[in-house]
Design a protein around this motif. Structure first.
Motif, PDB file in Angstrom:
ATOM      1  N   ASP A 248      33.790   7.069  85.605  1.00  0.00           N
ATOM      2  CA  ASP A 248      34.144   5.950  84.747  1.00  0.00           C
ATOM      3  C   ASP A 248      34.535   6.574  83.393  1.00  0.00           C
ATOM      4  OD1 ASP A 248      34.175   3.806  83.031  1.00  0.00           O
ATOM      5  OD2 ASP A 248      32.236   2.997  83.649  1.00  0.00           O
ATOM      6  N   ARG A 249      35.822   6.759  83.176  1.00  0.00           N
ATOM      7  CA  ARG A 249      36.388   7.663  82.163  1.00  0.00           C
ATOM      8  C   ARG A 249      36.102   9.094  82.631  1.00  0.00           C
ATOM      9  NH1 ARG A 249      37.782   4.662  77.530  1.00  0.00           N
ATOM     10  NH2 ARG A 249      36.607   2.722  77.293  1.00  0.00           N
ATOM     11  N   SER A 250      36.733  10.064  81.987  1.00  0.00           N
ATOM     12  CA  SER A 250      36.718  11.400  82.581  1.00  0.00           C
ATOM     13  C   SER A 250      37.266  12.415  81.584  1.00  0.00           C
ATOM     14  CB  SER A 250      37.638  11.392  83.805  1.00  0.00           C
ATOM     15  OG  SER A 250      38.986  11.173  83.356  1.00  0.00           O
ATOM     16  N   HIS A 251      37.645  13.583  82.105  1.00  0.00           N
ATOM     17  CA  HIS A 251      38.311  14.616  81.295  1.00  0.00           C
ATOM     18  C   HIS A 251      39.646  14.124  80.745  1.00  0.00           C
ATOM     19  CE1 HIS A 251      38.894  14.967  85.602  1.00  0.00           C
ATOM     20  NE2 HIS A 251      40.040  15.594  85.452  1.00  0.00           N
ATOM     21  N   TYR A 252      40.171  13.021  81.300  1.00  0.00           N
ATOM     22  CA  TYR A 252      41.441  12.506  80.752  1.00  0.00           C
ATOM     23  C   TYR A 252      41.282  11.941  79.345  1.00  0.00           C
ATOM     24  CZ  TYR A 252      43.865  13.746  84.888  1.00  0.00           C
ATOM     25  OH  TYR A 252      44.426  14.506  85.887  1.00  0.00           O
ATOM     26  N   GLU A 253      40.048  11.553  78.984  1.00  0.00           N
ATOM     27  CA  GLU A 253      39.845  11.105  77.597  1.00  0.00           C
ATOM     28  C   GLU A 253      40.284  12.194  76.617  1.00  0.00           C
ATOM     29  OE1 GLU A 253      38.826   8.079  76.449  1.00  0.00           O
ATOM     30  OE2 GLU A 253      38.788   7.370  78.524  1.00  0.00           O
ATOM     31  N   ASP A 254      40.220  13.442  77.079  1.00  0.00           N
ATOM     32  CA  ASP A 254      40.544  14.562  76.189  1.00  0.00           C
ATOM     33  C   ASP A 254      42.044  14.771  75.990  1.00  0.00           C
ATOM     34  OD1 ASP A 254      37.815  15.833  75.441  1.00  0.00           O
ATOM     35  OD2 ASP A 254      37.673  15.216  77.530  1.00  0.00           O
ATOM     36  N   VAL A 255      42.861  13.971  76.702  1.00  0.00           N
ATOM     37  CA  VAL A 255      44.294  13.907  76.379  1.00  0.00           C
ATOM     38  C   VAL A 255      44.708  12.460  76.088  1.00  0.00           C
ATOM     39  CG1 VAL A 255      45.043  15.990  77.601  1.00  0.00           C
ATOM     40  CG2 VAL A 255      44.883  13.822  78.855  1.00  0.00           C
TER      41      VAL A 255
ATOM     42  N   VAL B 109      45.458  10.197  70.815  1.00  0.00           N
ATOM     43  CA  VAL B 109      45.836   9.020  70.033  1.00  0.00           C
ATOM     44  C   VAL B 109      45.157   9.029  68.660  1.00  0.00           C
ATOM     45  CG1 VAL B 109      45.678   6.493  69.954  1.00  0.00           C
ATOM     46  CG2 VAL B 109      46.392   7.632  72.063  1.00  0.00           C
ATOM     47  N   LYS B 110      43.893   9.456  68.635  1.00  0.00           N
ATOM     48  CA  LYS B 110      43.147   9.454  67.368  1.00  0.00           C
ATOM     49  C   LYS B 110      43.279  10.770  66.627  1.00  0.00           C
ATOM     50  CE  LYS B 110      40.710   5.420  67.875  1.00  0.00           C
ATOM     51  NZ  LYS B 110      39.395   5.318  68.504  1.00  0.00           N
ATOM     52  N   GLY B 111      44.044  11.713  67.197  1.00  0.00           N
ATOM     53  CA  GLY B 111      44.251  12.999  66.524  1.00  0.00           C
ATOM     54  C   GLY B 111      42.960  13.785  66.330  1.00  0.00           C
ATOM     55  N   LEU B 112      42.068  13.760  67.357  1.00  0.00           N
ATOM     56  CA  LEU B 112      40.763  14.422  67.198  1.00  0.00           C
ATOM     57  C   LEU B 112      40.861  15.940  67.307  1.00  0.00           C
ATOM     58  CD1 LEU B 112      38.492  11.939  69.241  1.00  0.00           C
ATOM     59  CD2 LEU B 112      39.061  11.899  66.812  1.00  0.00           C
TER      60      LEU B 112
ATOM     61  N   GLU C 159      48.646  21.202  69.446  1.00  0.00           N
ATOM     62  CA  GLU C 159      48.778  22.460  70.207  1.00  0.00           C
ATOM     63  C   GLU C 159      47.589  22.677  71.131  1.00  0.00           C
ATOM     64  OE1 GLU C 159      49.058  24.360  66.483  1.00  0.00           O
ATOM     65  OE2 GLU C 159      47.303  25.624  66.824  1.00  0.00           O
ATOM     66  N   ARG C 160      46.452  22.057  70.779  1.00  0.00           N
ATOM     67  CA  ARG C 160      45.295  22.186  71.679  1.00  0.00           C
ATOM     68  C   ARG C 160      45.356  21.179  72.817  1.00  0.00           C
ATOM     69  NH1 ARG C 160      39.531  22.314  68.990  1.00  0.00           N
ATOM     70  NH2 ARG C 160      38.724  22.125  71.107  1.00  0.00           N
ATOM     71  N   TRP C 161      45.584  19.885  72.521  1.00  0.00           N
ATOM     72  CA  TRP C 161      45.531  18.923  73.629  1.00  0.00           C
ATOM     73  C   TRP C 161      46.695  19.119  74.602  1.00  0.00           C
ATOM     74  CZ3 TRP C 161      49.663  15.751  73.838  1.00  0.00           C
ATOM     75  CH2 TRP C 161      50.227  15.227  72.665  1.00  0.00           C
ATOM     76  N   ARG C 162      47.839  19.593  74.096  1.00  0.00           N
ATOM     77  CA  ARG C 162      48.971  19.784  75.007  1.00  0.00           C
ATOM     78  C   ARG C 162      48.674  20.799  76.112  1.00  0.00           C
ATOM     79  NH1 ARG C 162      53.392  17.155  75.296  1.00  0.00           N
ATOM     80  NH2 ARG C 162      53.794  15.940  73.442  1.00  0.00           N
ATOM     81  N   LYS C 163      47.926  21.828  75.771  1.00  0.00           N
ATOM     82  CA  LYS C 163      47.589  22.855  76.779  1.00  0.00           C
ATOM     83  C   LYS C 163      46.653  22.297  77.843  1.00  0.00           C
ATOM     84  CE  LYS C 163      47.956  26.915  73.825  1.00  0.00           C
ATOM     85  NZ  LYS C 163      47.144  27.507  72.772  1.00  0.00           N
ATOM     86  N   ARG C 164      45.997  21.199  77.520  1.00  0.00           N
ATOM     87  CA  ARG C 164      44.994  20.670  78.446  1.00  0.00           C
ATOM     88  C   ARG C 164      45.618  20.135  79.740  1.00  0.00           C
ATOM     89  NH1 ARG C 164      40.768  17.839  74.128  1.00  0.00           N
ATOM     90  NH2 ARG C 164      39.988  19.831  73.339  1.00  0.00           N
ATOM     91  N   TYR C 165      46.858  19.674  79.692  1.00  0.00           N
ATOM     92  CA  TYR C 165      47.477  19.206  80.944  1.00  0.00           C
ATOM     93  C   TYR C 165      47.450  20.328  81.984  1.00  0.00           C
ATOM     94  CZ  TYR C 165      49.525  15.430  78.073  1.00  0.00           C
ATOM     95  OH  TYR C 165      49.738  14.369  77.239  1.00  0.00           O
ATOM     96  N   GLY C 166      47.789  21.517  81.540  1.00  0.00           N
ATOM     97  CA  GLY C 166      47.785  22.669  82.447  1.00  0.00           C
ATOM     98  C   GLY C 166      46.380  23.004  82.937  1.00  0.00           C
TER      99      GLY C 166
END
Ligand code: ADP
Length: 272
Positions: A126-133, A138-141, A145-152
């Motif tokens: 119920d929510r997941s690692h996807y919150e991290d992208v 959205v909130k710029g946490l 350059e960091r969140w973009r690498k997370r897709y990979g």
């Protein structure tokens, strides 16, 4: 009673690398009617229940269902609906909220990896690692350059889960902005629901368009054959429940779990 035609639902909801949310209507019914869909969901869940029993007995694979959506998007209701047809002993539900201090002291996959299902089990996030992208973007946490690498990282992580025995099914509950407004209003009005209302939900609602882009990009970047995303029409709960049950059945059938062979001598045994 006309049984809804479910044959094309899995493909219709699949979100590939070019998913466009304007092509997925949150109010989609697939031509079904409410009463027939409610009957059909019981039949589909009967199949799912048998397949779950075999998954458990087999113990060779697991299934992880990742649920994402906006506030009041129906994650809780979806979990209740799926759970109603399953043996609770074989299901593991985990929710992921704002990370604790300990969680923040680790990489963002640490807390989710600790809760991936054991072989034989169905895990629900119920929510997941996807919150991290999503919220993080959205909130710029963290910087882009960091969140973009997370897709990979996420593609590699899920690939590893699949290779090691866990099928990953990712569901985006697609609810319209008007439906969210109604649900949040109902929440605020109802003394038994009011406790769920967070003023922060309104801040997220104000960022609606940014979230839609973040969901779309997350799906485009991380939809793979092994760990596909599905856009589930979310405005009508009875459609949502039948779609989710059908997708789960599709994946369990593909796994095709088998009962282990009986011990020698059990077949044909007559007990005095
Ligand atoms: P829910 O809204 O799912 O019922 P909560 O009210 O506990 O549950 O909300 C969870 C909140 O935690 C959401 O606002 C979500 O955006 C936030 N959250 C989840 N994961 C993260 C994360 N990795 N970083 C920041 N916030 C997060």
């Amino acid at each position: 009673m006309a049984h809804p035609d479910l044959s094309h639902v899995v493909d219709a909801c699949r979100a590939g690398n070019r998913v466009d949310l304007s092509e997925h209507d949150p109010r989609e019914t697939f031509g079904w009617d409410k009463d027939d869909a409610k009957d059909a969901v019981e039949d589909v869940m009967d199949d799912v229940s048998t397949l779950q029993q075999r998954l458990f007995a087999d113990g060779e694979r697991a299934v992880l269902i990742v649920l994402q959506g906006i506030d009041a998007g129906g994650k809780g209701g979806t979990i209740r609906s799926v759970m109603a047809g399953l043996n609770p002993a074989g299901v593991d539900v985990n929710g992921f909220g704002v990370p604790s201090e300990e969680e923040r002291a680790h990489d963002y996959l640490w807390r989710v990896h600790a809760h991936t299902p054991e072989l034989g089990q169905i895990g629900i996030f119920d929510r997941s690692h996807y919150e991290d992208v999503l919220v993080v973007r959205v909130k710029g946490l963290v910087p882009e350059e960091r969140w973009r690498k997370r897709y990979g990282h996420i593609r590699d992580f899920e690939r590893m889960l699949v290779d090691e025995g866990t099928d990953v099914i990712k569901l985006f509950l697609n609810v319209s902005k008007e439906e969210q407004r109604e649900r949040l209003q109902d929440r605020a009005d109802d003394p038994e629901e009011r406790w769920k209302f967070r003023m922060g939900d309104l801040e997220d609602r104000a960022l609606w368009d940014d979230y839609q882009v973040a969901f779309r990009d997350a799906m485009r970047e991380t939809s793979t054959d092994d760990a596909p995303w599905y856009v589930v029409p979310g405005d009508r709960k009875w459609v949502r429940n039948l779609v989710v049950a059908t997708i789960l059945r599709h994946h369990l059938r593909r796994i095709d779990p088998q009962y282990p062979p009986a011990e020698d001598g059990v077949e044909g045994l007559i007990i005095e």
